[in-house]
Design an enzyme around this catalytic site. Structure first.
Site, PDB file in Angstrom:
ATOM      1  CE  LYS A  30     -78.007 -30.921 -57.166  1.00 44.10           C
ATOM      2  NZ  LYS A  30     -78.693 -31.387 -55.931  1.00 44.10           N
TER       3      LYS A  30
ATOM      4  CG  ASP B 156     -62.073 -38.624 -54.528  1.00 49.15           C
ATOM      5  OD1 ASP B 156     -62.798 -37.806 -53.938  1.00 49.15           O
ATOM      6  OD2 ASP B 156     -62.052 -39.840 -54.254  1.00 49.15           O
ATOM      7  CB  ALA B 157     -56.801 -36.428 -58.281  1.00 48.18           C
TER       8      ALA B 157
ATOM      9  CG  LEU C 148     -74.043 -34.836 -59.504  1.00 48.33           C
ATOM     10  CD1 LEU C 148     -73.662 -33.656 -58.622  1.00 48.33           C
ATOM     11  CD2 LEU C 148     -75.282 -34.508 -60.313  1.00 48.33           C
TER      12      LEU C 148
ATOM     13  CE1 TYR D  77     -64.115 -43.253 -60.358  1.00 51.82           C
ATOM     14  CE2 TYR D  77     -63.166 -45.363 -59.715  1.00 51.82           C
ATOM     15  CZ  TYR D  77     -64.209 -44.629 -60.257  1.00 51.82           C
ATOM     16  OH  TYR D  77     -65.332 -45.265 -60.698  1.00 51.82           O
TER      17      TYR D  77
ATOM     18  CE  LYS E  74     -68.599 -34.500 -56.202  1.00 52.98           C
ATOM     19  NZ  LYS E  74     -68.011 -35.344 -55.150  1.00 52.98           N
TER      20      LYS E  74
ATOM     21  NE  ARG F 137     -73.762 -42.393 -54.694  1.00 51.06           N
ATOM     22  CZ  ARG F 137     -74.103 -41.212 -55.210  1.00 51.06           C
ATOM     23  NH1 ARG F 137     -74.961 -41.158 -56.206  1.00 51.06           N
ATOM     24  NH2 ARG F 137     -73.597 -40.106 -54.725  1.00 51.06           N
TER      25      ARG F 137
ATOM     26  CB  CYS G 253     -24.008 -28.961 -34.262  1.00 47.20           C
ATOM     27  SG  CYS G 253     -25.112 -29.711 -33.042  1.00 47.20           S
TER      28      CYS G 253
END
EC number: 6.5.1.2
Length: 696
Positions: A313, A55-56, A105, A58, A138, A159, A434
């Site tokens: 929110k 995600d970071a 969001l 993106y 989240k 979604r 060793c």
């Protein structure tokens, strides 16, 4: 077996990859490349449900395109990823048009982003008072819309792109947490419940174990598992997987009044039997938001599910309507994301480390990368089989994960980024420390150095560090660097040599002053007075942990009886099976180990004689789990009381757990106990149980 959607996404998008990546010197070309790259990642994430970057990464690309379009408005096109929510739906499931769009969001990553959000909200409301916010988690799962008509679940849809999703009703009906009929005699005519389908971390571990047994592909994380399970064409497969659901929003509502606030909406959902997460609060102002973020961040490792941030929110619905929406997100809400727990980096090499028992562990040497707020340069690969299963090669681009205090691990490699020069890992045939042969027994996944502590300095160091550790002999001041010097300079070879150390030998070592040397000698002298259980544990017998050492001490009462015990007698000890019994027998029949024990005794290491009690112990057979902070007892003190009464203290909750003792800030263990119906005690309840057992 799951289809290999990862490689499918790679093949499909290969044609969209430019030969050269344009830089910011050509804004038009850079914007076009960013749109193409984000669309490619959107397809892998939203449609194939198999993201190919963390995600970071993106988020970084998305924010760069946003900034570029803001500074060059002429580059903004109607189909830019910044102007839409997600991606298109697969045709494998019938499409569903959402009555109210499922928007994304906006994201905040720093405290300054939250301050800016609060300022925008206050200005939008023309309010001088602190705004009231609803705060919640989240979740890292799959967003779902549940439609209820006259109280009956009639449809469930993903979604998708926010306007159109996929009909997954048959699969959602298998999620037991989701009510098929609302718990009310007066349901609304139409209710669209928005929420997240997810899989708990423990359930993912069980699913992946089944996948391994079946020779099927494992899931990299709970989100992929939830998405892959929910989008099965055969709902019988979905029914076999433990999916969960939490509600967090609303779409269309007909035949009922809208609750006045978001918190009231969730309370109403709970009354209707719709799952609502308890990790939420109503706060005022930016200070309340940041305090919720901090508290959630601290408890995050103990949560039973994955989250990647918190959501703020505006609580009052009338104020939400006043603030309205931008093209892809509400103005009244924002996600405050945690530092990325996954990141991309490259494997520069794969080396092996030698543990105190000779275990050979492959370790990936990584290009430095920031993960979870920490720079990671190494990650364990566990064993040779794990390297082969994940197909990790030197030169690969890999996804690295670090959650909480967990040791960083390599999750998977990115197939489309494998260079032609990548080369597979080859397990060495001899110990890198060793030179002794590396051996691997047929029934074990771990390869081991055959040199033992006599030949192998790595095993000596590991064994000595274990011997002086807090739960063993508890020698303060003897850390990694000091033990390394003592071994490398041939000052000590065995644990018994520690008690022969002189002041001058210690004081002359690097970073050691006279006071430090004397402190170590004092700590060594203090450690001579120990317990039989600690001494057994300190010896480092393979498969013998703290709990087993305590059972051995309790059962045999003294060391000589243990030394003379036969395998059959060892099997009479609680929780000891054939493998552990064989390991103990092998240790005590080794002449060098017996010599070490005698040298330690001669050095003055001693413990109180333990009288074997023939009377039954009242808590025998009972298993306890401790969680949270107790008012007066430390965890160690509580554990000692339980064990003295014959109980066993375990680290995790299961159906076999007898009691969970919970204190302040109890985490996921308490939730698991409630779910399984395990008896829960506070400190007072524990002490009363112990007192009643003593009187009996």
């Amino acid at each position: 077996m799951q289809p290999d959607l990862f490689s499918k996404a790679s093949k499909q998008s290969a044609a969209t990859q430019p030969k050269e990546i344009p830089d910011a010197s050509d804004p038009s070309a850079r914007a076009a490349w960013l749109r193409s790259e984000l669309n490619r990642h959107n397809y892998a994430y939203y449609v194939l449900d198999n993201p190919i970057v963390p995600d970071a990464e993106y988020d970084q690309l998305f924010r760069e395109l946003q900034a570029l379009e803001a500074s060059h408005p002429e580059l903004l096109v109607f189909d830019s990823p910044t102007q839409r929510v997600g991606a298109l739906a697969l045709t494998a499931f019938p499409p569903v048009t959402h009555s109210v769009p499922m928007l994304s969001l906006g994201n905040g990553f720093e405290d300054e982003d939250v301050l800016a959000f609060d300022k925008r909200v206050s200005e939008g409301l023309n309010s001088r008072e602190e705004v009231e916010y609803a705060t919640e988690l989240k979740f890292d799962g799959l967003a779902i819309n549940l439609r209820y008509e006259d109280g009956v679940l009639v449809q469930a849809a993903t979604r998708g792109d926010g306007a159109t999703g996929e009909n997954v009703t048959a699969n959602i009906r298998t999620v037991r947490a989701i009510p098929l009929r609302l718990h009310t005699n007066n349901p609304p005519k139409v209710l669209d419940v928005r929420g997240e389908v997810m899989m708990y971390k423990a359930d993912l571990a069980k699913l992946n174990a089944r996948q391994r047994d079946a020779g099927a592909k494992e899931f990299a994380n709970p989100r992929n598992a939830a998405a892959g399970s929910l989008r099965q064409l055969d709902s019988r497969i979905t029914a076999q997987r433990s999916l969960r659901f939490f509600s967090y929003g609303i779409g269309l509502l007909e035949g009922a009044d809208m609750p006045a606030s978001h918190s009231a909406l969730l309370d109403w959902y709970a009354e209707l039997g719709i799952p609502v997460c308890s990790e939420r609060a109503v706060v005022r102002g930016v200070q309340g938001l940041l305090e919720f973020y901090k508290a959630t961040s601290e408890k995050r490792p103990q949560l039973p599910y994955e989250i990647d941030g918190v959501v703020y929110k505006v609580n009052r619905v009338d104020q939400q309507l006043q603030l309205g929406f931008v093209s892809r997100a509400p103005r009244f809400a924002i996600a405050h994301k945690f530092p990325a727990e996954e990141a991309l980096t490259t494997v520069q090499d794969i080396e092996v480390q030698v543990g105190r028992t000779g275990a050979i562990t492959p370790v990936a040497r990584l290009a430095p990368v920031l993960v979870g707020g920490v720079t990671v340069t190494n990650a364990t690969l566990h064993n040779e089989d794990e390297v082969r299963r994940k197909d990790i090669q030197i030169g690969d681009t890999v996804i690295v994960r670090r959650a909480g205090d967990v040791i960083p691990e390599v999750v998977a490699f990115v197939p489309e980024r494998r260079p032609a020069s990548a080369r597979p890992f080859i397990m060495p045939s001899s110990c890198p420390v060793c030179g002794s042969p590396i051996v691997r027994l047929e029934d074990e996944a771990i390869a081991r150095c055959s040199g033992g502590w006599v030949k192998c300095a790595a095993q000596r160091k590991g064994g000595l560090l274990h011997f002086v550790s807090r739960r063993a002999m508890d020698v303060e001041g003897l850390g990694d660097q000091l033990v390394e010097q003592l071994v490398d300079k041939h000052i000590i070879t065995t644990a018994a040599d520690l008690y022969k150390l002189g002041f001058r030998a210690l004081a002359e070592l690097d970073r050691m002053a006279d006071k430090s040397a004397q402190n170590v000698l004092d700590a060594l002298e203090k450690s001579k007075r120990t317990t039989l259980a600690r001494f057994i544990y300190a010896l480092g017998i393979r498969h013998v942990g703290e709990a087993t050492a305590k059972e051995l001490a309790r059962h045999f009462g003294n060391l000589d009886a243990l030394l003379q015990a036969s395998p059959e007698q060892l099997l009479e000890v609680a929780d000891i099976g054939p493998v552990v019994a064989a390991s103990i027998t092998a240790f005590f029949t080794d002449a060098m180990n017996i010599e070490l024990i005698e040298q330690l005794r001669a050095a003055g290491v001693t413990w109180p004689e333990h009288v074997v009690e023939n009377r039954p112990r009242p808590l025998a057979g009972k298993t306890f789990v401790l969680t949270g902070t107790l008012p007066t007892l430390s965890r160690d003190a509580a554990a000692e009381k339980i064990e003295a009464a014959g109980g066993k203290v375990a680290g995790s909750v299961s159906k076999k757990t007898s009691y969970v003792v919970a204190g302040a800030e109890a985490g996921s263990k308490l939730a698991k106990a409630e779910e399984l119906g395990v008896t829960i005690l506070d400190e007072t309840g524990l002490l009363q149980l112990l007192d009643s057992d003593e009187q009996d």
